[in-house]
Write a protein that holds these residues in place. Sequence first.
Motif, PDB file in Angstrom:
ATOM      1  N   PRO A  78       1.012  -1.181  -0.145  1.00  0.00           N
ATOM      2  CA  PRO A  78       0.005  -0.148  -0.075  1.00  0.00           C
ATOM      3  C   PRO A  78       1.012   1.418   0.072  1.00  0.00           C
ATOM      4  O   PRO A  78       1.781   1.424   0.724  1.00  0.00           O
ATOM      5  N   VAL A  79       0.273   2.093  -0.736  1.00  0.00           N
ATOM      6  CA  VAL A  79       1.148   3.595  -0.794  1.00  0.00           C
ATOM      7  C   VAL A  79       0.069   4.843  -0.968  1.00  0.00           C
ATOM      8  O   VAL A  79      -0.965   4.468  -1.288  1.00  0.00           O
ATOM      9  N   VAL A  80       0.496   5.774  -0.430  1.00  0.00           N
ATOM     10  CA  VAL A  80      -0.578   6.977  -0.780  1.00  0.00           C
ATOM     11  C   VAL A  80       0.367   8.212  -1.151  1.00  0.00           C
ATOM     12  O   VAL A  80       1.688   8.074  -1.157  1.00  0.00           O
ATOM     13  N   LEU A  81      -0.299   9.006  -1.834  1.00  0.00           N
ATOM     14  CA  LEU A  81       0.343  10.145  -2.729  1.00  0.00           C
ATOM     15  C   LEU A  81       0.158  11.348  -1.418  1.00  0.00           C
ATOM     16  O   LEU A  81      -0.826  11.629  -1.086  1.00  0.00           O
ATOM     17  N   GLN A  82       1.466  12.061  -1.203  1.00  0.00           N
ATOM     18  CA  GLN A  82       1.558  13.160  -0.248  1.00  0.00           C
ATOM     19  C   GLN A  82       0.832  14.327  -0.988  1.00  0.00           C
ATOM     20  O   GLN A  82       1.130  14.586  -2.248  1.00  0.00           O
ATOM     21  N   ALA A  83       0.017  15.082  -0.441  1.00  0.00           N
ATOM     22  CA  ALA A  83      -0.659  16.109  -0.729  1.00  0.00           C
ATOM     23  C   ALA A  83       0.306  17.370  -0.763  1.00  0.00           C
ATOM     24  O   ALA A  83       0.166  18.621  -1.085  1.00  0.00           O
ATOM     25  N   ASP A  84       1.557  17.223   0.069  1.00  0.00           N
ATOM     26  CA  ASP A  84       2.358  18.189   0.317  1.00  0.00           C
ATOM     27  C   ASP A  84       3.160  18.492  -0.743  1.00  0.00           C
ATOM     28  O   ASP A  84       4.169  17.673  -1.316  1.00  0.00           O
ATOM     29  N   PRO A  85       3.403  19.702  -1.461  1.00  0.00           N
ATOM     30  CA  PRO A  85       4.024  19.870  -2.903  1.00  0.00           C
ATOM     31  C   PRO A  85       5.409  19.897  -2.534  1.00  0.00           C
ATOM     32  O   PRO A  85       6.340  19.853  -3.692  1.00  0.00           O
ATOM     33  N   SER A  86       5.952  20.171  -1.429  1.00  0.00           N
ATOM     34  CA  SER A  86       7.355  20.099  -1.328  1.00  0.00           C
ATOM     35  C   SER A  86       7.989  18.743  -1.122  1.00  0.00           C
ATOM     36  O   SER A  86       9.376  18.443  -1.414  1.00  0.00           O
ATOM     37  N   ALA A  87       7.149  17.672  -0.945  1.00  0.00           N
ATOM     38  CA  ALA A  87       7.638  16.333  -0.802  1.00  0.00           C
ATOM     39  C   ALA A  87       7.546  15.710  -2.026  1.00  0.00           C
ATOM     40  O   ALA A  87       8.636  15.154  -2.823  1.00  0.00           O
ATOM     41  N   LEU A  90       5.527   9.466  -3.079  1.00  0.00           N
ATOM     42  CA  LEU A  90       4.324   8.555  -2.733  1.00  0.00           C
ATOM     43  C   LEU A  90       5.112   7.909  -1.285  1.00  0.00           C
ATOM     44  O   LEU A  90       6.226   7.933  -1.207  1.00  0.00           O
ATOM     45  N   THR A  91       4.349   7.688  -0.377  1.00  0.00           N
ATOM     46  CA  THR A  91       4.669   7.180   0.809  1.00  0.00           C
ATOM     47  C   THR A  91       4.126   5.917   1.103  1.00  0.00           C
ATOM     48  O   THR A  91       2.961   5.587   0.787  1.00  0.00           O
ATOM     49  N   VAL A  92       5.262   4.944   1.531  1.00  0.00           N
ATOM     50  CA  VAL A  92       4.928   3.420   1.642  1.00  0.00           C
ATOM     51  C   VAL A  92       3.983   3.496   3.004  1.00  0.00           C
ATOM     52  O   VAL A  92       4.441   4.119   4.155  1.00  0.00           O
ATOM     53  N   LEU A  93       2.935   2.667   3.096  1.00  0.00           N
ATOM     54  CA  LEU A  93       2.133   2.536   4.384  1.00  0.00           C
ATOM     55  C   LEU A  93       2.832   1.404   5.318  1.00  0.00           C
ATOM     56  O   LEU A  93       2.566   1.472   6.474  1.00  0.00           O
ATOM     57  N   LEU A 102      10.399   4.613  -3.762  1.00  0.00           N
ATOM     58  CA  LEU A 102       9.466   5.654  -4.076  1.00  0.00           C
ATOM     59  C   LEU A 102       9.715   7.134  -3.523  1.00  0.00           C
ATOM     60  O   LEU A 102       9.102   7.944  -3.646  1.00  0.00           O
ATOM     61  N   ALA A 103      11.143   7.217  -3.244  1.00  0.00           N
ATOM     62  CA  ALA A 103      11.613   8.388  -2.663  1.00  0.00           C
ATOM     63  C   ALA A 103      11.821   9.515  -3.988  1.00  0.00           C
ATOM     64  O   ALA A 103      12.559   9.317  -4.800  1.00  0.00           O
ATOM     65  N   GLY A 104      10.710  10.304  -3.987  1.00  0.00           N
ATOM     66  CA  GLY A 104      10.709  11.348  -5.100  1.00  0.00           C
ATOM     67  C   GLY A 104      10.394  10.737  -6.429  1.00  0.00           C
ATOM     68  O   GLY A 104      11.073   9.945  -6.714  1.00  0.00           O
ATOM     69  N   VAL A 105       9.214  11.520  -6.870  1.00  0.00           N
ATOM     70  CA  VAL A 105       8.833  11.262  -8.216  1.00  0.00           C
ATOM     71  C   VAL A 105       8.852  12.255  -9.138  1.00  0.00           C
ATOM     72  O   VAL A 105       8.546  13.539  -8.443  1.00  0.00           O
TER      73      VAL A 105
END
Length: 360
Positions: A78-87, A90-93, A102-105
């Motif tokens: 499972p992953v989620v997209l961070q809504a923070d534009p500075s990030a 995608l974050t692994v749950l 997933l570090a940095g797209v």
Amino acid sequence: MSGHPRKVRVAVLFGGRSSEHQVSCVSAANVMRSLDPERYDVVPIGIARDGRWVLASNDPEHYAITGRSLPEVTDGTPVVLQADPSARSLTVLEPHAGAPVLAGVDVVFPVLHGRFGEDGTIQGLLEVAGIPYVGAGVLGSAVALDKEYMKKLLAAEGLPIGPHTVVRRGGDLPASERERLGLPAFAKPATGGSSIGITRITDWAELPEALRIAREVDPKVLVEAAIGGREIECGVLESETGSEPDVSVPAEIRMHEAGTWYDFDNKYLDDAAEFVVPADLPDDVTARVRELAGRAFTALDGAGLARVDFFIDDDGTTTVNEVNTIPGFTPISLFGRAWEASGLPFEKVVDRLIATALRR
């Protein structure tokens, strides 16, 4: 340091909650297959039918059509997209389950057909997250998917469209409209694709069932007069220089059996059609079709890419049928074939789409 430039990290987003989930998987496999591993790090993000985002298999063969069985997104980390534009990530749950990947797209390549992917919703989410993405923006995506508003904007720009009417939730088609449209006619969901939910009507007694089938996809239904002639498609790409969009040579779909139409099974499961690329058209008709394709793209605030579909009568009369902002990328899809015949292999099309998204 190695001195080699860092690869562009591309998140390919596919599957989704729409009725075109399986077609999206097949399209995504072809995109992943076309991404040069020397230039790109591919992060395959599948969206299950229930809306879960997962780190999916990166093996394109996992999403191939097997017999008459189409692939789906089921399991994954499972992953989620961070809504923070500075990030911009995608974050692994699940801790320690693929986080380095997933570090940095750098860019997202949406290969999502239909609602919750081609309708501006994913595009809005990516705008909020500050991540560049391939294809049309929020407005262009939304109006192109909703056939009612697509046709309104095309007509406002003076583009030729076919006779149609809108039947809203719970409504029916008045006798006057039935007479105006005539038979045969087609009932189709306003926001559907891949011919899912479409019925060809040869007797108005069939209309209630046709509306019921269409409303399983969307409560708003378009009923269109059947238009004879040849089915022609053109691919469109956003200009690399900021000028008018580039348009491929036209391609044609020819059904093997007269009287049949290009429904879901005939598109993806049965050998029911042949494709003529480039289409055998008079030079003036070819020029007209390509001009209309570019105008349709611009009229709908197009960006990145689109496929524009036409009907052409024997006398050369041309009607714009639809504009698709995320066309099929399956091995049989005409978007890629049309660009191949125009001198741009699909791998180069993918490169261009990613470059355009990053530049924008």
